[in-house]
Design a protein around this motif. Structure first.
Motif, mmCIF file in Angstrom:
data_model
loop_
_atom_site.group_PDB
_atom_site.id
_atom_site.type_symbol
_atom_site.label_atom_id
_atom_site.label_comp_id
_atom_site.label_asym_id
_atom_site.label_seq_id
_atom_site.Cartn_x
_atom_site.Cartn_y
_atom_site.Cartn_z
ATOM 1 N N ARG A 44 -36.097 8.892 6.721
ATOM 2 C CA ARG A 44 -36.279 7.984 7.865
ATOM 3 C C ARG A 44 -37.713 7.493 7.959
ATOM 4 O O ARG A 44 -37.964 6.318 8.252
ATOM 5 N N GLU A 47 -38.306 4.990 5.145
ATOM 6 C CA GLU A 47 -37.548 3.762 5.440
ATOM 7 C C GLU A 47 -38.216 2.976 6.559
ATOM 8 O O GLU A 47 -38.329 1.763 6.511
ATOM 9 N N ARG A 48 -38.716 3.678 7.566
ATOM 10 C CA ARG A 48 -39.348 3.021 8.718
ATOM 11 C C ARG A 48 -40.730 2.469 8.389
ATOM 12 O O ARG A 48 -41.066 1.350 8.764
ATOM 13 N N TRP A 80 -32.359 8.042 -3.322
ATOM 14 C CA TRP A 80 -32.683 7.448 -2.020
ATOM 15 C C TRP A 80 -34.097 6.908 -1.929
ATOM 16 O O TRP A 80 -34.381 6.051 -1.099
ATOM 17 N N VAL A 97 -38.207 3.436 -0.285
ATOM 18 C CA VAL A 97 -36.766 3.635 -0.138
ATOM 19 C C VAL A 97 -36.005 2.663 -1.044
ATOM 20 O O VAL A 97 -36.453 1.533 -1.266
ATOM 21 N N ALA A 99 -32.126 0.813 -2.115
ATOM 22 C CA ALA A 99 -30.985 0.263 -1.371
ATOM 23 C C ALA A 99 -30.050 1.393 -0.933
ATOM 24 O O ALA A 99 -29.569 1.415 0.206
ATOM 25 N N ARG A 102 -31.575 3.104 1.998
ATOM 26 C CA ARG A 102 -31.398 2.357 3.250
ATOM 27 C C ARG A 102 -30.013 2.615 3.832
ATOM 28 O O ARG A 102 -29.858 2.782 5.044
ATOM 29 N N ALA A 105 -30.045 6.122 5.222
ATOM 30 C CA ALA A 105 -30.811 6.164 6.468
ATOM 31 C C ALA A 105 -29.980 5.602 7.624
ATOM 32 O O ALA A 105 -30.025 6.141 8.736
#
Length: 140
Positions: A44, A47-48, A80, A97, A99, A102, A105
């Motif tokens: 997370r 990804e964020r 991931w 990250v 695909a 994502r 996540a």
């Protein structure tokens, strides 16, 4: 007969108990996805926040850099996240990250929200709104 409000230290214990229940529920719900809460949290963050060095991820997770290496190894093996050379420093690597990451996540977020809804489902809409306001005040 009136009940006396809990002491402040009792509130802390209750908050910890709710937090533990939420963590257990989330961990249990994540099991079928093949991801642990620790790995999910790291995913997370990446990804964020976007591409980052491992040291930055360790800081964000409040863990030792050597700990984050194992986590990133697992996330990489799972497809991931991916490592690539840092454009600012060829000697360093960054992680980002993928695909598939994502998608994972997004699934993790759905699981987290569902676990939260389940925990707080017994509260009325008004009580949930009141609790949310109090917690926002406490977070500051």
């Amino acid at each position: 007969m009136a009940t006396t409000p809990p002491a402040a230290d009792g509130l802390g214990e209750l908050m910890l108990a709710v937090t533990r229940r939420l963590r257990r529920g989330t961990a249990h719900a994540l099991t079928p996805l093949g991801i642990t809460p620790h790995h999910a949290r790291a995913l997370r963050v990446v990804e964020r926040d976007g591409p980052m060095r491992l040291g930055r991820l360790a800081e964000a997770l409040h863990v030792a850099p050597r700990t984050v290496t194992d986590v990133v190894d697992h996330l990489t093996e799972s497809g991931w996240v991916e490592r690539s050379p840092d454009p600012a420093d060829r000697r360093a690597t960054v992680i980002d990250v993928t695909a598939a990451g994502r998608m994972m996540a997004a699934e993790v977020e759905q699981v987290r929200r569902a676990a939260s809804r389940e925990i707080f489902a017994g509260l009325s809409k008004g009580d949930r709104a009141h609790l949310e306001r109090i917690l926002r005040d406490l977070v500051g």
